[in-house]
Design an enzyme around this catalytic site. Structure first.
Site, short mmCIF file in Angstrom:
data_model
loop_
_atom_site.label_atom_id
_atom_site.label_comp_id
_atom_site.label_asym_id
_atom_site.label_seq_id
_atom_site.Cartn_x
_atom_site.Cartn_y
_atom_site.Cartn_z
N ASP A 116 1.01 -1.42 0.08
CA ASP A 116 -0.26 -0.02 -0.24
C ASP A 116 0.79 1.31 -0.41
O ASP A 116 1.05 1.78 1.05
CB ASP A 116 -1.05 -0.24 1.08
CG ASP A 116 -1.73 1.18 1.36
OD1 ASP A 116 -1.94 2.53 0.07
OD2 ASP A 116 -2.56 0.70 2.27
N SER A 168 -3.40 12.74 -16.15
CA SER A 168 -4.16 12.84 -16.88
C SER A 168 -4.40 14.19 -17.48
O SER A 168 -3.59 14.86 -17.34
CB SER A 168 -5.47 12.86 -15.59
OG SER A 168 -6.90 12.68 -16.33
N TYR A 226 -10.13 15.74 -8.93
CA TYR A 226 -9.48 14.70 -9.52
C TYR A 226 -8.30 15.80 -10.01
O TYR A 226 -6.92 14.83 -9.93
CB TYR A 226 -10.85 14.12 -10.28
CG TYR A 226 -9.52 13.01 -11.07
CD1 TYR A 226 -9.17 11.87 -11.39
CD2 TYR A 226 -9.57 13.29 -12.95
CE1 TYR A 226 -8.26 11.02 -12.57
CE2 TYR A 226 -8.98 12.86 -13.84
CZ TYR A 226 -8.16 11.46 -13.59
OH TYR A 226 -7.79 10.87 -14.11
N ALA A 243 -7.42 18.50 -9.11
CA ALA A 243 -6.15 19.11 -8.80
C ALA A 243 -5.44 17.88 -8.01
O ALA A 243 -3.92 18.14 -8.17
CB ALA A 243 -7.45 19.68 -7.72
N SER A 244 -5.67 17.40 -8.17
CA SER A 244 -4.51 16.07 -7.79
C SER A 244 -3.91 15.56 -8.47
O SER A 244 -2.54 15.40 -8.41
CB SER A 244 -5.37 15.04 -7.45
OG SER A 244 -6.12 14.25 -8.27
N LYS A 245 -3.92 15.53 -9.68
CA LYS A 245 -3.42 15.03 -11.10
C LYS A 245 -2.52 16.52 -11.64
O LYS A 245 -1.52 16.30 -11.79
CB LYS A 245 -4.52 15.27 -12.12
CG LYS A 245 -4.83 13.90 -11.87
CD LYS A 245 -3.77 12.32 -12.19
CE LYS A 245 -4.25 10.88 -12.43
NZ LYS A 245 -4.02 9.36 -12.55
#
Length: 229
Positions: free
Chosen positions: A53, A133, A146, A148-150
């Site tokens: 993990d 992405s 999503y 923002a994290s990418k």
């Protein structure tokens, strides 16, 4: 890629399967990781499954330590782990969704890069290739957490590239459009899949960037949008 030790994260995912197989076909020794990876997922003798993990600092460091203890080195890191959540505006986005997007799309990369870079720096020509992405640079409504994290992943890759170019490491990120995976077909059954990106083509690009020919490419943010450009 013969003789190279490669770590592929998300190796049993929709893209990870193709990336792992492409490295195996190129002659690499491949360690594939995910939370549920199994040795039986790939038939090649060059494949080793190491479940982990990597969304926690301890999990990421433990994986790298295990890999280096077994193989002595790591020369390529192909990071395909990611997750998608959409459909809610920023106002409507729940804390749990925001946290999940950053855990899987950014934190996992940060923890893993931090753990792996000391070993990669020793090789003199280490390679990091991450999968981002299109939404990182072309966000739309309903995917705020999503995208923002990418976008954060893109910034991280470019930082890693700048910090480690002195020892021959390259770090690049590929930004695919919608990929033709079983999960996406199930999620969007009425979509025109002819416009989607083929995972095998992305995998070929990952292997190229990881090889000697890709050594002059560093800090690149590479769009792969298929016919939906």
């Amino acid at each position: 890629m013969k003789g190279k030790v490669v770590l592929v994260t998300g190796a049993d995912g929709g893209l990870g399967l193709h990336v792992t197989q492409a490295f195996l076909d190129a002659g690499a020794t491949v360690v594939g990781t995910s939370r549920k990876i199994q040795q039986s997922d790939f038939k090649s003798p060059g494949f080793t499954a190491m479940p982990a993990d990597i969304s926690t600092p301890k999990g990421a460091q433990g994986l790298v330590d295990q890999l280096v203890a077994r193989f002595g080195r790591i020369e390529v890191l192909a990071h395909t782990v990611g997750a998608f959540a959409g459909g809610a505006s920023v106002v409507e986005t729940e804390d749990a969704t925001l946290q999940k997007m950053f855990d899987l799309n950014f934190n996992s990369a940060f923890y893993l890069f931090r753990a792996a870079l000391p070993a990669l720096r020793k090789t003199g020509n280490g390679r990091i290739v991450a999968i981002g992405s299109r939404a990182a640079v072309d966000p739309g409504p309903g995917v705020g957490a999503y995208s923002a994290s990418k976008a954060a992943l893109v910034s991280l890759i470019r930082t890693v590239a700048a910090e480690n170019k002195d020892v021959g490491i390259t770090a690049n990120v590929i930004l695919p459009g919608t990929m033709d995976t079983p999960a996406n077909r199930k999620m969007m059954p009425n979509a025109d899949v002819s416009k989607w990106v083929q995972p095998a083509n992305v995998a070929s690009l990952v292997v190229w960037l990881a090889g000697d020919s890709g050594g002059d490419v560093n800090g690149a943010v590479i769009p792969v949008y298929g016919k939906d450009a």
